[in-house]
Design a protein around this motif. Sequence first.
Motif, PDB file in Angstrom:
ATOM      1  N   ILE A 187      58.101  39.864  35.741  1.00  0.00           N
ATOM      2  CA  ILE A 187      56.844  40.622  35.718  1.00  0.00           C
ATOM      3  C   ILE A 187      55.653  39.705  35.963  1.00  0.00           C
ATOM      4  O   ILE A 187      55.591  38.595  35.427  1.00  0.00           O
ATOM      5  CB  ILE A 187      56.667  41.333  34.351  1.00  0.00           C
ATOM      6  CG1 ILE A 187      57.864  42.249  34.067  1.00  0.00           C
ATOM      7  CG2 ILE A 187      55.380  42.123  34.284  1.00  0.00           C
ATOM      8  CD1 ILE A 187      58.607  41.934  32.837  1.00  0.00           C
ATOM      9  N   THR A 188      54.704  40.164  36.785  1.00  0.00           N
ATOM     10  CA  THR A 188      53.439  39.468  36.989  1.00  0.00           C
ATOM     11  C   THR A 188      52.311  40.367  36.488  1.00  0.00           C
ATOM     12  O   THR A 188      52.327  41.576  36.740  1.00  0.00           O
ATOM     13  CB  THR A 188      53.212  39.140  38.477  1.00  0.00           C
ATOM     14  OG1 THR A 188      54.278  38.306  38.938  1.00  0.00           O
ATOM     15  CG2 THR A 188      51.905  38.408  38.699  1.00  0.00           C
ATOM     16  N   VAL A 189      51.332  39.781  35.792  1.00  0.00           N
ATOM     17  CA  VAL A 189      50.179  40.541  35.294  1.00  0.00           C
ATOM     18  C   VAL A 189      48.982  40.232  36.173  1.00  0.00           C
ATOM     19  O   VAL A 189      48.651  39.069  36.401  1.00  0.00           O
ATOM     20  CB  VAL A 189      49.869  40.191  33.826  1.00  0.00           C
ATOM     21  CG1 VAL A 189      48.677  40.998  33.313  1.00  0.00           C
ATOM     22  CG2 VAL A 189      51.084  40.447  32.949  1.00  0.00           C
ATOM     23  N   MET A 190      48.337  41.277  36.695  1.00  0.00           N
ATOM     24  CA  MET A 190      47.167  41.121  37.564  1.00  0.00           C
ATOM     25  C   MET A 190      46.013  41.955  37.026  1.00  0.00           C
ATOM     26  O   MET A 190      46.216  42.844  36.201  1.00  0.00           O
ATOM     27  CB  MET A 190      47.484  41.563  39.000  1.00  0.00           C
ATOM     28  CG  MET A 190      48.537  40.758  39.692  1.00  0.00           C
ATOM     29  SD  MET A 190      48.638  41.278  41.424  1.00  0.00           S
ATOM     30  CE  MET A 190      50.093  40.399  41.937  1.00  0.00           C
ATOM     31  N   GLY A 191      44.819  41.702  37.552  1.00  0.00           N
ATOM     32  CA  GLY A 191      43.671  42.504  37.148  1.00  0.00           C
ATOM     33  C   GLY A 191      42.364  41.816  37.474  1.00  0.00           C
ATOM     34  O   GLY A 191      42.328  40.628  37.800  1.00  0.00           O
ATOM     35  N   HIS A 192      41.262  42.567  37.371  1.00  0.00           N
ATOM     36  CA  HIS A 192      39.924  42.042  37.634  1.00  0.00           C
ATOM     37  C   HIS A 192      39.539  41.043  36.557  1.00  0.00           C
ATOM     38  O   HIS A 192      39.966  41.150  35.405  1.00  0.00           O
ATOM     39  CB  HIS A 192      38.922  43.208  37.669  1.00  0.00           C
ATOM     40  CG  HIS A 192      37.557  42.807  38.132  1.00  0.00           C
ATOM     41  ND1 HIS A 192      37.252  42.591  39.452  1.00  0.00           N
ATOM     42  CD2 HIS A 192      36.404  42.579  37.446  1.00  0.00           C
ATOM     43  CE1 HIS A 192      35.977  42.256  39.562  1.00  0.00           C
ATOM     44  NE2 HIS A 192      35.441  42.235  38.364  1.00  0.00           N
ATOM     45  N   VAL A 193      38.717  40.059  36.915  1.00  0.00           N
ATOM     46  CA  VAL A 193      38.260  39.075  35.947  1.00  0.00           C
ATOM     47  C   VAL A 193      37.531  39.780  34.796  1.00  0.00           C
ATOM     48  O   VAL A 193      36.838  40.774  35.002  1.00  0.00           O
ATOM     49  CB  VAL A 193      37.339  38.034  36.641  1.00  0.00           C
ATOM     50  CG1 VAL A 193      36.038  38.670  37.118  1.00  0.00           C
ATOM     51  CG2 VAL A 193      37.041  36.863  35.717  1.00  0.00           C
ATOM     52  N   ASP A 194      37.724  39.322  33.582  1.00  0.00           N
ATOM     53  CA  ASP A 194      37.110  39.876  32.361  1.00  0.00           C
ATOM     54  C   ASP A 194      37.673  41.220  31.939  1.00  0.00           C
ATOM     55  O   ASP A 194      37.115  41.872  31.053  1.00  0.00           O
ATOM     56  CB  ASP A 194      35.571  40.013  32.509  1.00  0.00           C
ATOM     57  CG  ASP A 194      34.903  38.656  32.658  1.00  0.00           C
ATOM     58  OD1 ASP A 194      35.473  37.673  32.139  1.00  0.00           O
ATOM     59  OD2 ASP A 194      33.840  38.578  33.288  1.00  0.00           O
TER      60      ASP A 194
END
Length: 683
Positions: A187-194
Motif C-alpha cells: 500500500i502507498t499513501v498519497m495526498g495533498h500537502v497538509d
Amino acid sequence: MTKIRVYELAQELNVPSKDLIKILLEEFSVKVKNHMSVIEEEDAELIKELIGSVEKESEVVELYESIENENVVKNIKKEKIKKTDKKASKKSGEVEEELLEFIEIEGTISVKELSDKLKKPVTEVIRELIFVGVMAGINQEIDFETAEKLCKKFDVQAIEKEEEEGAVEEDTDLEEDINGVKRSPIITVMGHVDHGKTSLLDAIKQTDVTSTEAGGITQHIGAYTVKVNNETLTFLDTPGHEAFTAMRARGAKITDIVILVVAADDGIMPQTVEAINHCKAAEVPMIIAINKMDKVGANPDRVKQELTEHGLVAEDWGGDVICVPVSAHTREGLEQLLEMVVLSSEMMELKADPDRNAKGTVVEARLDKGRGPVATLLVQNGTLKVGDSIYVGTTYGRIRAMFNDKGEKIKEAGPSMPAEILGLSDVPSSGERFVVAKDEKTARARADKKAESIRQEKFQKSHKVSLEDLYSQIQEGKVKELDLIVKADVQGSVEAIIQSLEKLSTNTVKVRVIHGAVGAISETDITLASASNALIIGFNVRPTVNASAMAEKEEVEIKTYRIIYDALEDIKSAMVGLLDPEYKEVVLGTLEVRETYKVSNVGTIAGCYVQTGKITRNSKVRIIRQGIVILDTDLGSLKRFKDDVKEVNTGYECGVTIERFNDIKIGDLIEAYIIEEIKIKSL
C-alpha cells in the motif's frame, strides 16, 4: 430491483473475482470496474446457470496441455539438432559415439570453461577467437553469440541454456504468481500537502507498536509492515506521487492499493487531483481516507461531491469507491480503514510463490560510511535469503546481512516483505528491479550485460511519442492511444481543451487526457509524461527551468499554444500524417527581473539577470508571472550599463525594455526566443 456485488457472486460461484469480471465482459458484455461493482440480480441468476465448475476444470487442463506442448517443442528442437549432427558424422565416416554434437552455454562463458566444454586446448580456442575478430584472455568472459561462432569452427552446435527460475532478465514481469499462495498487499499513501498523510501513517504505525517497542519503528527503511486481524499489510513510506510515478517510469509496478488522503475541511486540492490522475494512469485501485473528521467544518459529503467531478463515486452514493471518514488525531475510523484495505486485497486475490528464487523492487538506497551500499528491497515473489547473489540493474552482490523494518537481523524475507540488505557493489536506483541469480559470477555477468545494453541505448533514440513522427508510429502500430497532459492558465480553459481534444479520437487511435491542471508545466508533469509516454500541451503557460531541462533529458515533447484551435489542428494533422510545419520556435534563454526603474520618455526599464542561455537584440519575448504567460511581444531595447548591445549571455546582468509594456514586476521571468524557418531536406 435487487442488486449483488461482483465479489459476493464470485464467492457463490467459487471463482476468483478477476476471472468473473473477465467473463462478465467477454461473455455477457457487462462492464464492471472492479470487485465492488454491482450487477442486477436477474443478470446474476443467468450467470449462475451458465457458469459451472466443469468449464473451469477444462481451462486448467488446456493450460496444462499448452505448457506440456511447449516443453515437447523444446525437446523436439534438441533432438533435431542431435539427429542432424549424427547424419553429418555418418557421412564423414567418424566414430559416432565419441563425436561431440552440442554444448549448452548459459548467457556468457569464460574462454577456459568453453575450451573445457569443447575438449580443446585453450591455445587453440584463443587462436580461433582471434580469427573471428575477438581478442580474449583465458579468464575473460565472451557472450553467447561469440561462443556460437567459435563452436561452429569446431563443428559443434551451441545451445543457449534456458534460465533457471528466478535468474531471469530484469524486465521479467513481476505480477503475482497465479499458482502461488496468498501474499500481503503493498500500500502507498498519497495526498495533498497538509492533509494529514504523515499523521495518518504515524497513526497506522502505532497500531503495531507493542509495550516492548516503546519507540515505535526504530529504523527508517522506507517501508514497514502492520498486523491487522492476523493479516499483514506492507506500507511504502514514499514522498508521494512523485516517487510513485518515478518508480513506474522505470517499469516497476510496486503498489497494489493506494490510500488517498483528503482533508474533510479542505476538500480536493491540486495535489489531490495529481495523485488521482497518477493512480488512474497506473491503474491502481484507490481507497479514500477522508481525514480530519475531528476538525470544525469537516464536511465529508463535500469531499464525495468533489470526487465525482473526477470520476470517483463513493459506495454510499451508488458507486464503487470505498470512502472511510477518519481522524489521525483521535484514531476514529482507523480500524475500519485498515479492514477495508484487507477486504480489497482479499478480493484482488494477490498471490506469490515463496518457494522460488526472489525478485522484486528497490524502494530506496543510500551509501552508508560504515556499511557501504545499503538498499531497501521489497520482495514481490519468492523468498530472499542471506547469502543469495542478486543483480539490480548494473549493480550486483551477495547478501551479507539483512534487517527487517524494526531493525532486527533476519535470515530471509518472503513475498511482500521489505528488507534492508548489505553486500551490493554499488548504490542502485529506487524503482530498479532485483533478481536472484545462481551465483555471484552470474549476477555480475547480468549486471555487466545490463550496463552494456544501457551504453548501446545511448546510440539509439527512444520511441517517445512526438507530433512530428506520430503518424508513422500509428502506421507501425506503436501508438494505439495518444496520452496527453494539459496545463493552462485558468480552469475553464483546461476543461474546454480536454473536451475538445478527446473528441479527436478515431477508430485507430484514442486520444486520452491523463492529467489536466492550472499552472506552469512542472517536473512532476514531465515525470508523469515520461512514465506514460505522453505529450504535454500548454496554453498560456510555460515549463519551469528545471522542467525544461528534465523534458530534454527524458525526451518528453512539450507543445505550447495561445489558441486552442491551433493545438487541435496540429494534433489532428499529426494523426493523419499531414503535419507539415514551416517554422519552429527556438528558446534562446531565460532572464529574471531583479529590479525595475521608471524613466520619463522611456517607460519602465527592467534590471535583469540571465539565468540560462542568452538574449539577443532581435529576440521575441514572453513575460511569465508565476508560471503564466501574461504577454508575448517584441523586445524594445537591450543594454549593458548605458550601452546598447547585440546579446547578453548566462550569468550577466542587463537592462531591457519591452515593446509597448510597462507593467513589468520584480520576480517576473522573461523568456527570449526566435522563430526559425524549417529547412526542407532535399531528396
